[in-house]
Write an enzyme that holds these catalytic residues in place. Structure first.
Site, PDB file in Angstrom:
ATOM      1  N   THR A 369       0.897  -1.146   0.000  1.00  0.00           N
ATOM      2  CA  THR A 369       0.000   0.000   0.000  1.00  0.00           C
ATOM      3  C   THR A 369       0.929   1.188   0.000  1.00  0.00           C
ATOM      4  OG1 THR A 369      -1.564  -1.254   1.279  1.00  0.00           O
ATOM      5  CG2 THR A 369      -1.786   1.138   1.400  1.00  0.00           C
ATOM      6  N   GLY A 461       0.960  -1.104   5.321  1.00  0.00           N
ATOM      7  CA  GLY A 461       1.294  -2.114   6.330  1.00  0.00           C
ATOM      8  C   GLY A 461       0.150  -3.038   6.684  1.00  0.00           C
TER       9      GLY A 461
END
Ligand code: DON
Length: 559
Positions: A369, A461
């Protein structure tokens, strides 16, 4: 407080000594600042600010540029959340999360006997949710930008068409994901040049992607959802047995939502509402921690209190959270200070070694991401987190259109009781349903002080995102670190299930670790956690201070 202990001198020393490797100062700028995971993309944002664009123009430019220069996470084929706070005080979230195709079914990743089919929700075309990025970025630009899509997309188009020099980390990201990237023709052709790995110093050009971007810049987002890229997406779906149809693409909407608003020690906290769990969990944890003495950062007493808040918030995530357009999510209850007070009492009364089930040690990390933060000269601010989910998403490139597709379907509860890519075991509220959005952990956040922007932050994360944002935010607001220290400081993570307290390998004192173990925490160690991109505005001087997490290869650029 029964578990509060004196901080040992050696513990304190290690707290003070965690930073030497990163003992630099944040990037400063009088006017604007962009912090992202990739230097060329940060530079694209600053180019747009200097051309007279506002923070939203710059953020949209960064979003499209990352789709070119950071393809492991930057994307056209994924989705995310953009939190915008214009200086007139009106905050808004653009929810451009992916959506399950209409033909999805709740058990679509299980075989006839109810067993999960390995990799079905992570690799290949069935893992793909209808992409939201193009609609989301275009909507933000149209409603809040100033320069228009064609101008803000120009840097991305240039980078795709003319190419850019491959960095070490870019080459490594491809090398490390080679086995995924070589599975699908279109992807292999672009990223592996049919077998020849890119080396640092090579030039990486993406002509198909440049054409797709130019088409969007000229004709708007409808070009993507019903023009040539849409045809290419549907053809790719048919080739690889995916579910997305023209109808799924044409009906896709980005949604404007009110951000969640919490309060912490006099600061206002704005963050993402469902279908992200991020804002709800962040506010729930901050509410629990607000009146407590948080001692020194990463000392036993502070880790204990934060970990207990994390476990309870993540347990609630598993039970209650999902797309609020589909099932009732008790956001008001979860973020209420009275509920937090009840949880706090529980934490102060229960021993930390209250029964804990053995966990399944695994690392949940892959920075697939990406987050970027932007502040302009007028005080407008954008916190944007978007993703393909896993690195390079599901591995499938839309053939002829040059962009990768997400594997966001894995963020749904693919089977109750079974962990997803990030070890999250999720509930009924997040079951798959047609056109529903999978629950996210993305936590783009803006902190206000006296009604003015103080901090803009977020991180990748997976399930660790919200805890990264929590810790960086506390590092600035409570522990008075500058933004670079705040992102560099070691982090830890507890997501309730599996029941593990995961500490980053470097930076925690052995005394602290022993105390945590003695108290009953099932401590394990993990690699780097997150890649936080943060900007602070100094309320006195108005200077902007930016920091890109030293765990990644990004850059803050200011002027
Ligand atoms: O929306 C989510 O929570 C996940 N799809 C985010 C994935 C992620 O952060 C992967 N990178 N570390």
């Amino acid at each position: 407080m029964p578990f509060k202990r004196l901080i040992l001198a050696s513990e304190l020393l290690s707290v003070l000594l965690v930073l030497p490797a990163y003992a630099l100062t944040p990037v400063s700028g009088r006017n604007g600042m962009v912090a992202s995971s990739e230097p060329l993309a940060s530079q694209a944002g600053v180019e747009i600010l200097q051309a007279g664009g506002n923070a939203v123009d710059a953020a949209v430019a960064v979003g499209f540029a990352l789709a070119v220069t950071f393809p492991r996470a930057g994307n056209l084929g994924g989705g995310g959340f953009m939190l915008i706070r214009m200086n007139n005080g009106q905050p808004i979230v653009v929810d451009y999360r992916e959506q399950a195709p209409a033909a999805s079914t709740r058990d679509m990743f299980q075989d006839g006997r109810g067993k999960l089919v390995p990799h079905a929700s992570t690799i290949g075309a069935r893992a793909v949710g209808t992409p939201g990025t193009v609609m989301g970025l275009a909507m933000a630009e149209e409603k809040y930008g100033r320069l228009g899509l064609a101008r803000v997309m120009a840097p991305a188009i240039r980078l795709a068409r003319d190419g850019f020099t491959v960095s070490d980390s870019f080459a490594e990201s491809i090398r490390s994901e080679r086995s995924l990237l070589e599975k699908f023709d279109g992807t292999r052709r672009i990223f592996l040049r049919s077998g020849r790995l890119y080396q640092p110093g090579d030039v990486f050009r993406q002509p198909d992607l440049a054409r797709t971007l130019a088409n969007i810049a000229k004709h708007g987002p409808q070009a993507f959802y019903s023009g040539a890229p849409a045809k290419a997406i549907v053809a790719t779906m048919q080739k690889y047995n995916g579910l997305i149809t023209h109808d799924d693409l044409e009906q896709y909407q980005a949604k404007l939502r009110a951000p969640l608003l919490g309060h912490f020690r006099g600061f206002d906290i704005l963050s993402a509402p469902p279908p992200s769990a991020g804002g709800t969990l962040l506010i729930e944890m901050l509410n629990i921690l607000d009146p407590l003495d948080l001692s020194a950062p990463n000392s036993y007493p502070s880790i204990h209190l934060l970990a207990e808040a994390m476990r309870r918030a993540y347990a609630d995530r598993a039970t209650y959270l999902g797309d609020a357009d589909f099932s009732k999510v008790p956001v008001a209850g979860l973020t209420s200070p009275r509920y937090a007070a009840k949880l706090r009492e529980e934490i102060l009364a229960a021993p930390p070694d209250a029964p804990i089930r053995a966990g399944d040690p695994q690392s949940f990390e892959s920075n697939a991401t990406t987050h970027f933060s932007v502040v302009d000269a007028e005080g407008n601010a954008v916190a944007n987190t978007y993703t393909l989910n896993g690195w390079f998403g599901c591995g499938v490139t839309v053939e002829g259109a040059g962009f990768l597709l997400n594997n966001e379907m894995d963020d749904f509860t693919t089977k109750p009781g079974s962990p997803n890519l990030f070890g999250l075991v999720q509930g009924e509220a997040n079951a798959i349903a047609p056109r529903k959005r999978p629950l996210s952990s993305m936590t783009p956040t803006i902190v206000l002080s006296d009604g003015k922007v103080r901090l803009v932050l977020g991180s990748p994360g997976g399930s660790t995102i919200t805890n990264t944002v929590l810790q960086v935010l506390l590092n600035v607001l409570v522990y008075k670190m500058d933004v670079l220290q705040a992102v560099a400081s070691p982090r830890f993570h507890d997501q309730w299930s599996p029941d593990l307290l995961s500490l980053e390998r470097e930076g925690f004192s052995s005394d602290t670790i022993k105390m945590l173990q003695k108290a009953g925490y099932p401590v394990n160690f993990r690699d780097n956690m997150g890649d936080c991109e943060v900007i602070e505005i100094d309320s006195q001087s108005g200077w902007r201070f930016g920091a890109s997490d030293p765990r990644g290869d990004g850059k803050a650029v200011g002027y």
